[in-house]
Design a protein around this motif. Structure first.
Motif, short mmCIF file in Angstrom:
data_model
loop_
_atom_site.label_atom_id
_atom_site.label_comp_id
_atom_site.label_asym_id
_atom_site.label_seq_id
_atom_site.Cartn_x
_atom_site.Cartn_y
_atom_site.Cartn_z
N GLY A 1 0.69 -1.36 -0.11
CA GLY A 1 0.11 -0.06 -0.07
C GLY A 1 0.88 1.10 0.07
O GLY A 1 2.12 1.07 0.06
N THR A 2 0.29 2.42 -0.25
CA THR A 2 0.90 3.54 -0.22
C THR A 2 0.74 4.45 0.90
O THR A 2 -0.23 4.22 1.98
N ILE A 3 1.94 5.15 1.54
CA ILE A 3 1.98 5.67 2.90
C ILE A 3 1.27 7.10 2.61
O ILE A 3 1.14 8.09 3.45
N TYR A 4 1.05 7.54 1.36
CA TYR A 4 0.56 8.85 0.80
C TYR A 4 -0.92 9.02 0.77
O TYR A 4 -1.57 8.06 0.39
N VAL B 1 0.36 12.61 4.36
CA VAL B 1 1.00 11.43 4.61
C VAL B 1 0.12 10.81 5.81
O VAL B 1 -0.81 11.54 6.54
N LYS B 2 -0.21 9.47 5.60
CA LYS B 2 -1.16 8.73 6.40
C LYS B 2 -0.46 8.82 7.64
O LYS B 2 0.53 7.71 7.85
N THR B 3 -0.86 9.45 8.80
CA THR B 3 -0.22 9.83 10.08
C THR B 3 -0.19 8.40 10.75
O THR B 3 -1.01 7.66 11.05
N LYS B 4 0.98 7.97 11.27
CA LYS B 4 1.28 6.96 12.24
C LYS B 4 1.24 7.29 13.65
O LYS B 4 2.06 8.04 13.98
#
Length: 295
Positions: free
Chosen positions: A2-5, A210-213
Motif C-alpha cells: 500500500g501507499t503511505i501517501y 501522509v497517512k499519519t502513524k
C-alpha cells in the motif's frame, strides 16, 4: 504494497520538500540505496566524509532531510548515513513495519550489514530513537555507541498528549487554518520559538499528504536491552507529552549497562538544543569521557 501517501500527488509534494530541505543544508551529500529483507532503503550520505561514521534515524511521520536540518551540528564532525525509515515519508520502500515487536531492529541491523559495517555509532530521535532501541536489542554487537534523544521505546507515556492534539488537528484538517496547525504542534513544542519555518512546513506536509502513524515503537524488553553494552547517552524532555523524562530517565539506567542520562529541562518533545548540549553529544559520539548524569 500500500501507499503511505494520501493522494497520487502527495508523494511528489513530499519529495519536493525533501529535496528543497536537503539543498538548504549547504553541504555535499549523495544518495545511497541498500537492499534489505524488508525492502529497498534510501540513505543520505553527508557531513564530514573523513570523520567517524554515524547512522542517523529520523522522527516519525517526518523525513531524513528535515532531521538533518535539526542535526546540523553533527555535520562538521561525522560521516553521516542518514536513513529514511522504511514505511515513512522519504525515498525508502513504503512497507510499514509494526511498532510492536522487533522488526524495526532487524531492518536496521540489515541496513548496517548492507552498508558494509561490522558496527556503527548511532543517533536516533523520537520514533527513530525507538528504532535504535529495537536495534540495540536485536543486534547489540552492531551498535558501537548510541545517542537517543527524546526516544520512543524506553519509557513511553500513555497517549494522553496525542488525544489532546486531536481537536486542533481536526480543525486544521477541516479548514486548513494554520493557527490550528500551530496549536497542534505546541502540544509537543511547548514554546513558539521551536516552530521555525522548516518545522511548520514539515508538519503541514505530514498532515496534508501522509497517512499519519500514531503507534510509536513500543517499550523494549529489559532482558533484551541489557545485552547491549554500548556506551549510551539518553536525553529526554522534562515536559515531553509522549516520552517524559521522569519515565525515560528512570528506566534507561536500569536496562542499559553503560548509560548516561540528561534531562532537557523545561522542554517538550519538540525542542531546541543549547550549544553546550550539542557539544556534549558530539564529544560523546567522538569518544570523549561520558558526561555526568544530567540535571
Amino acid at each position: 504494497m500500500g501507499t503511505i501517501y494520501k493522494t497520487p500527488d502527495s508523494r511528489r509534494q513530499t519529495l519536493a520538500l525533501y529535496d528543497r530541505q536537503l539543498r538548504s543544508l549547504g553541504c555535499r551529500w549523495r544518495d545511497r540505496y541498500v537492499d534489505t529483507g524488508f525492502g529497498r532503503t534510501h540513505l543520505v550520505e553527508t557531513g564530514n566524509f573523513a570523520g567517524p561514521a554515524v547512522l542517523v534515524f529520523h522522527g516519525g511521520n517526518s523525513t531524513t532531510a528535515y532531521n538533518l536540518l535539526l542535526c546540523r551540528f553533527l555535520l562538521p564532525h561525522f560521516h553521516l548515513y542518514a536513513v529514511d525509515i522504511i514505511g515513512h515519508p522519504g525515498k525508502s520502500d513504503q512497507r510499514c513495519l509494526p511498532p510492536y515487536g522487533y522488526a524495526y531492529g532487524r531492518w536496521a541491523s540489515q541496513v548496517i550489514d548492507a552498508l558494509g559495517f561490522a558496527h556503527m555509532r548511532c543517533f536516533g530521535g523520537s520514533f527513530g530513537g525507538g528504532v535504535l532501541a529495537k536495534l540495540m536489542c536485536v543486534a547489540p554487537e552492531k551498535v558501537e555507541k548510541s545517542v537517543l534523544v527524546v526516544p520512543a521505546g524506553i519509557g513511553n507515556a500513555l497517549p494522553v498528549g496525542a488525544v489532546k492534539m486531536l481537536v486542533p488537528l481536526l480543525r486544521y484538517r477541516h479548514g486548513g487554518d494554520e493557527r490550528y496547525l500551530r496549536q497542534t504542534a505546541l502540544y509537543m513544542a511547548m514554546t513558539e520559538d521551536v516552530l521555525d519555518s522548516d518545522t511548520i512546513e514539515t508538519l503541514r506536509n505530514s498532515f496534508d499528504h501522509v497517512k499519519t502513524k500514531v503507534g510509536m515503537p513500543t517499550n523494549v524488553g529489559a532482558r533484551r536491552m541489557r545485552r547491549c553494552h554500548a556506551p549510551t547517552l539518553v536525553l529526554a524532555g522534562e515536559r515531553d507529552c509522549l516520552f517524559p523524562a521522569r519515565k525515560v530517565l528512570r528506566r534507561a539506567p536500569k536496562i542499559l549497562p553503560c548509560c548516561r542520562t540528561y534531562q532537557l529541562t523545561g522542554r517538550g518533545h519538540m525542542h531546541l538544543l543549547t550549544e553546550e548540549e550539542q557539544s556534549m553529544i558530539v564529544s560523546f559520539l567522538q569518544g570523549d569521557p561520558p558526561p555526568p548524569p544530567g540535571r
